[in-house]
Design an enzyme around this catalytic site. Structure first.
Site, PDB file in Angstrom:
ATOM      1  N   HIS A  63      -1.653   0.027  -9.968  1.00  0.00           N
ATOM      2  CA  HIS A  63      -2.384  -0.488  -8.796  1.00  0.00           C
ATOM      3  C   HIS A  63      -3.862  -0.634  -9.162  1.00  0.00           C
ATOM      4  O   HIS A  63      -4.406   0.179  -9.916  1.00  0.00           O
ATOM      5  CB  HIS A  63      -2.211   0.476  -7.621  1.00  0.00           C
ATOM      6  CG  HIS A  63      -2.674  -0.094  -6.324  1.00  0.00           C
ATOM      7  ND1 HIS A  63      -3.995  -0.156  -5.984  1.00  0.00           N
ATOM      8  CD2 HIS A  63      -1.991  -0.661  -5.298  1.00  0.00           C
ATOM      9  CE1 HIS A  63      -4.116  -0.735  -4.803  1.00  0.00           C
ATOM     10  NE2 HIS A  63      -2.903  -1.051  -4.358  1.00  0.00           N
ATOM     11  N   GLU A  82      -1.545  -8.984  -7.103  1.00  0.00           N
ATOM     12  CA  GLU A  82      -2.536  -8.553  -6.122  1.00  0.00           C
ATOM     13  C   GLU A  82      -3.935  -8.882  -6.638  1.00  0.00           C
ATOM     14  O   GLU A  82      -4.518  -8.089  -7.398  1.00  0.00           O
ATOM     15  CB  GLU A  82      -2.441  -7.042  -5.902  1.00  0.00           C
ATOM     16  CG  GLU A  82      -1.086  -6.568  -5.429  1.00  0.00           C
ATOM     17  CD  GLU A  82      -1.196  -5.253  -4.666  1.00  0.00           C
ATOM     18  OE1 GLU A  82      -0.759  -5.224  -3.519  1.00  0.00           O
ATOM     19  OE2 GLU A  82      -1.732  -4.275  -5.206  1.00  0.00           O
ATOM     20  N   GLY A 130      -0.901  -2.803   2.067  1.00  0.00           N
ATOM     21  CA  GLY A 130      -1.689  -1.569   2.045  1.00  0.00           C
ATOM     22  C   GLY A 130      -2.119  -1.178   3.450  1.00  0.00           C
ATOM     23  O   GLY A 130      -1.335  -0.617   4.225  1.00  0.00           O
ATOM     24  N   GLY A 131      -3.363  -1.501   3.786  1.00  0.00           N
ATOM     25  CA  GLY A 131      -3.968  -1.089   5.055  1.00  0.00           C
ATOM     26  C   GLY A 131      -3.065  -1.263   6.276  1.00  0.00           C
ATOM     27  O   GLY A 131      -2.965  -0.347   7.108  1.00  0.00           O
TER      28      GLY A 131
HETATM   29  C1  PEP Z   1      -2.278  -2.531  -1.692  1.00  0.00           C
HETATM   30  O1  PEP Z   1      -2.569  -1.376  -1.456  1.00  0.00           O
HETATM   31  O2  PEP Z   1      -1.499  -2.798  -2.608  1.00  0.00           O
HETATM   32  C2  PEP Z   1      -2.882  -3.599  -0.882  1.00  0.00           C
HETATM   33  C3  PEP Z   1      -2.549  -4.848  -1.112  1.00  0.00           C
HETATM   34  O3  PEP Z   1      -3.782  -3.204   0.083  1.00  0.00           O
HETATM   35  P1  PEP Z   1      -4.266  -4.072   1.350  1.00  0.00           P
HETATM   36  O4  PEP Z   1      -3.030  -4.658   1.996  1.00  0.00           O
HETATM   37  O5  PEP Z   1      -4.953  -3.091   2.227  1.00  0.00           O
HETATM   38  O6  PEP Z   1      -5.157  -5.139   0.822  1.00  0.00           O
END
Ligand code: PEP
Length: 257
Positions: A93, A165, A234-235
């Protein structure tokens, strides 16, 4: 292929609050065959959560693990220790790459340990804002994918999930919205790298996720990208209304198809 929705709770929620969230998600989310829903709580609450969830409804993931199976590594938890507890482990990550200096080589060892212990790794790859501005996205993704998969056979790669990501789109960092049209060429690139390494069929079977500030309002746009098999959230995953909304959208799209 089933859609995979993973909720990365990051370093949020103590045992009590995690249990509360699980109860709410259990009430809101129905068992569906077309979508796999996976929860990734912090290490401490993995065990109690594993006893509370309906395993037909939810899979479990750890957010990290150490690549050596056992030994004098104070503070670490190995893939071996997690093998009967989780279905997936998130590996590489961006928060681990950035805050804990995890290199592509460290990530390669973790991917190998995960597969050795029969746990599916969710390999996260993505460029930073600076790399994007310097037009280095394709090189960065190429290095991250080829190094991480370097020690796997074509049978082992079957277990691997890759999440693209872009770091600049993750809420921890800039949290900008990536356009689905920006994501599609990177998905194509990842499949072509895997195809060069393991052949066309393996690349076709690879599960590819998108992650970066995904919400119930934006998830459908990402899931409609050609070659997208799910989302790493994530959030929004620690808000039960948001996360169950995301899962709902995924069901709706799958049922329409
Ligand atoms: C994650 O933690 O992999 C992520 C994509 O976080 P967020 O959705 O908060 O951007």
């Amino acid at each position: 292929m089933k859609t995979l929705i993973v909720g990365n709770w990051k370093m949020h929620l103590n045992t009590h609050d995690a249990s509360l969230l699980v109860k709410r998600l259990n009430d809101q989310i129905k068992t569906q065959r077309s979508v796999d829903v996976v929860l990734a709580p912090n290490m401490l609450v993995l065990q109690p959560i594993s006893l509370e969830i309906d395993r037909r409804k939810f899979g479990l993931a750890a957010q990290n693990a150490y690549s050596v199976d056992e030994g004098a590594y104070t503070g670490e938890v190995s893939f071996t220790m997690l093998r009967d507890l989780v279905d997936y482990v998130i590996v590489g990550h961006s928060e681990r790459r950035i805050y804990f200096n995890e290199s592509n080589d460290v990530i390669r060892d973790k991917i190998q340990a995960s597969v050795r212990n029969e746990i599916s790794p969710i390999l996260c790859v993505g460029e930073t804002k600076q790399e994007k501005l310097q037009h280095e996205t394709r090189r960065v993704i190429h290095d991250q994918v080829t190094t991480a998969l370097a020690n796997l056979t074509s049978e082992e790669i079957d277990k691997v999930v890759i999440a693209y990501e872009p770091v600049w789109a993750i809420s921890t960092f800039q949290g900008e919205q990536a356009k689905p049209s920006d994501i599609e060429p990177i998905f194509e690139l990842i499949r072509s790298i895997v195809s060069d390494l393991y052949g066309h069929q393996v690349a076709e079977n690879l599960r590819l996720l998108y992650g970066g500030s995904v919400t119930s309002d934006t998830v459908s746009g990402y899931l409609k990208i050609r070659g997208c098999n799910g989302a790493l959230v994530g959030g929004a995953s620690i808000n039960y209304k948001e996360f169950s909304g995301i899962v709902e959208q995924a069901y709706a799209l799958k049922n329409k198809a």
